[in-house]
Enzyme design. Structure first.
Site, short mmCIF file in Angstrom:
data_model
loop_
_atom_site.label_atom_id
_atom_site.label_comp_id
_atom_site.label_asym_id
_atom_site.label_seq_id
_atom_site.Cartn_x
_atom_site.Cartn_y
_atom_site.Cartn_z
N THR A 127 -6.53 -10.71 -15.99
CA THR A 127 -5.10 -10.95 -15.91
C THR A 127 -4.42 -10.34 -17.12
O THR A 127 -4.87 -10.56 -18.25
CB THR A 127 -4.79 -12.46 -15.84
OG1 THR A 127 -5.50 -13.03 -14.75
CG2 THR A 127 -3.30 -12.69 -15.63
N GLY A 148 -13.96 -14.86 -11.04
CA GLY A 148 -13.46 -14.31 -12.29
C GLY A 148 -12.47 -13.21 -12.01
O GLY A 148 -11.94 -13.10 -10.90
N GLY A 149 -12.19 -12.39 -13.01
CA GLY A 149 -11.26 -11.29 -12.83
C GLY A 149 -10.62 -10.89 -14.14
O GLY A 149 -11.20 -11.09 -15.21
N ASP A 209 -13.76 3.69 2.71
CA ASP A 209 -13.23 2.38 2.35
C ASP A 209 -14.04 1.67 1.28
O ASP A 209 -13.48 1.04 0.39
CB ASP A 209 -13.15 1.50 3.61
CG ASP A 209 -12.33 2.15 4.70
OD1 ASP A 209 -11.16 2.47 4.42
OD2 ASP A 209 -12.84 2.34 5.82
N ASP A 266 -10.14 0.95 8.08
CA ASP A 266 -8.95 0.10 8.18
C ASP A 266 -7.72 0.94 7.87
O ASP A 266 -7.77 1.93 7.15
CB ASP A 266 -9.04 -1.14 7.27
CG ASP A 266 -9.10 -0.80 5.79
OD1 ASP A 266 -9.55 0.32 5.44
OD2 ASP A 266 -8.71 -1.66 4.98
N UNK A 321 0.81 -1.22 0.00
CA UNK A 321 0.00 0.00 0.00
C UNK A 321 0.84 1.26 0.00
O UNK A 321 0.31 2.37 0.02
CB UNK A 321 -0.95 -0.01 1.20
N GLY A 366 -14.18 8.50 -1.04
CA GLY A 366 -13.56 9.07 0.15
C GLY A 366 -13.42 8.09 1.29
O GLY A 366 -12.58 8.27 2.16
N ASP A 372 -11.78 -3.75 3.49
CA ASP A 372 -12.65 -2.58 3.31
C ASP A 372 -14.10 -2.91 3.64
O ASP A 372 -14.84 -2.06 4.14
CB ASP A 372 -12.54 -2.05 1.88
CG ASP A 372 -11.22 -1.35 1.61
OD1 ASP A 372 -10.59 -0.91 2.59
OD2 ASP A 372 -10.82 -1.25 0.45
#
Length: 448
Positions: free
Chosen positions: A215, A212-213, A120, A316, A60, A118, A161
């Site tokens: 790559t 899914g996603g 999470d 967080d 991060u 603004g 989040d």
């Protein structure tokens, strides 16, 4: 954007992960007691191979500074959901009611809160059934050398989040993965499935699945995802209801970014020489391992306990550090309050490393964290019980909490006192000699 199912390169990576059992053939689950350090040669790679060598930034720590970020995203705020006066309810309750399908003029409805840019997660009232869509996305670059643990950390960071909203269930996850074009085909085939498996295992621990996603090939390795849940209003806690007299509780120690950097400095004599007088190699190894375990631990238990102990707000702690996220949370409050932080729980020796290196700003609260703990506003009478309950063995090992500050009357700001009390948090496996005399009192009240 996201593919509808686990197809293409993402599907191939997930399919390859089916046959992988994680580092040293272990499935870690909620315990890291059987973890064995990653050895690249066990995969047929060079002993000097480093996952972090395939990116120029870590975790991060890659985030755009908060003030600049809000300016960049200003054009995305819809006119009908703009935050009034920095408050947490977006667009006002009447607009939220209309988005939820209620007739205009139906009046304020606390049943349909909304939250936008603004904070999470976004909270979007749906048109049907009094339900809300809560969604978040996050991704970053490698910051640990173990590909499997990197996958777990990335997933834990995405889910965090939702957990900051007190949400304990996730309906679906998508995985975002970038494979470095600098990697050889052999490296890709051996390393990528481990990252995918780590991500998937953490998702399963969180009671959800990756369906899914997307790559791609990129100069740097990137891993992250999207987490989505549809829920009723009583399943989440809006981050805007802190009251004077509340106390602030933190559920993971600070210092993750310092620990992972210090670990890399073990192979960099110029950097190591600046800190070797305040920390030993063994202490750095222990701090690095503790940081890795903490980052890979889900905040799900803390999210559930937010409901049990009547939390009023939470966030967080990630890329903006504890001070940046505290300030952001303070701006969302409906009441005129401010947050004051007195205690800083920090992985043992990392405060000294931060000071000796002249980097990070750990004691100032500006050091980035990755997959950090929840900072929760709790009623004073509930906070100590929260800190005690979260350590119960029924939730598994590794959960901790500390009272770190107070909520007082103010103008929606946050600050750390000039000389905060540093609580040295002993890494698992360290000797008692590392432990500071006052670090065992997990629920001590903040001092003025």
């Amino acid at each position: 954007m996201a593919e509808a199912s686990a197809t293409g390169a993402c599907g191939e990576a997930m399919a390859a992960a089916e046959g992988s059992s994680g580092p040293a053939g272990l499935t870690l689950g909620r315990s890291f007691s059987n973890y064995r350090p990653f050895e690249p040669q066990a995969l047929g790679l060079s002993p000097s191979w480093r996952l972090t060598g395939f990116s120029g930034m870590k975790g991060u720590g890659c985030k755009v500074p908060q003030e600049a970020l809000l300016k960049l995203l200003a054009g995305l705020t819809r006119p009908d959901v703009r935050p009034p006066l920095g408050r947490g309810l977006v667009g006002g309750q009447e607009e939220a009611s209309q988005e939820a399908g209620l007739p205009a003029g139906a009046g304020p409805s606390p049943t349909f809160p909304a939250l936008g840019i603004g904070m999470d997660s976004c909270v979007i009232p749906l048109r049907h059934g009094g339900l809300s869509l809560v969604q978040t996305t996050d991704f970053f670059y490698p910051l640990v050398e173990d590909p499997y643990m990197m996958g777990r950390i990335a997933c834990a960071n995405v889910l965090s989040d939702l957990y900051a909203m007190g949400i304990t269930e996730c309906d679906n996850m998508l995985m975002l993965l970038s494979v470095s074009q600098s990697m050889s085909e052999e490296e890709r085939e051996k390393v990528t499935p481990l990252m995918v498996k780590g991500f998937r295992d953490a998702a399963e621990e969180g009671g959800t699945a990756v369906t899914g996603g997307q790559t791609v090939v990129n100069p740097w390795i990137i891993i992250g995802g999207v987490a989505t849940v549809v829920c009723q209003p009583n399943e989440f806690i809006m981050p805007d209801s802190a009251v004077v007299g509340d106390v602030l509780v933190l559920t993971k120690p600070l210092g993750t970014q310092v620990a992972v950097n210090a670990h890399q400095w073990l192979d960099n004599p110029e950097r190591w020489n600046k800190v070797k007088m305040v920390v030993s190699r063994e202490e750095v190894e222990l701090a690095y391992q503790e940081a890795m375990f903490n980052m890979a631990t889900l905040n799900r238990t803390a999210a559930g306990l937010m409901h049990t102990f009547n939390a009023h707000a939470a966030t967080d702690i990630t890329g903006f550090g504890i001070l940046g996220h505290s300030q952001n949370l303070a701006k969302q409050q409906r009441n005129e309050v401010s947050f004051v932080i007195h205690n800083l729980p920090i992985i043992a020796k990392m405060a000294a490393v931060s000071k000796a290196s002249g980097r990070f700003g750990l004691l100032q609260g500006t050091s980035a964290e990755t997959s950090g703990g929840l900072l929760i506003c709790l009623p004073r009478e509930q906070a100590a019980r929260f800190c005690s309950e979260i350590k119960s063995s029924k939730y598994g090992e590794g959960h901790q909490a500390w009272i770190v500050g107070i909520v007082e009357k103010g103008n929606r700001t946050a600050r750390i006192i000039d000389k905060p009390r540093v609580i040295e948090v002993l890494p698992r496996g360290a000797t008692a000699a590392v432990l500071a005399p006052d670090s065992s009192n997990a629920s001590s009240e903040p001092s003025s």
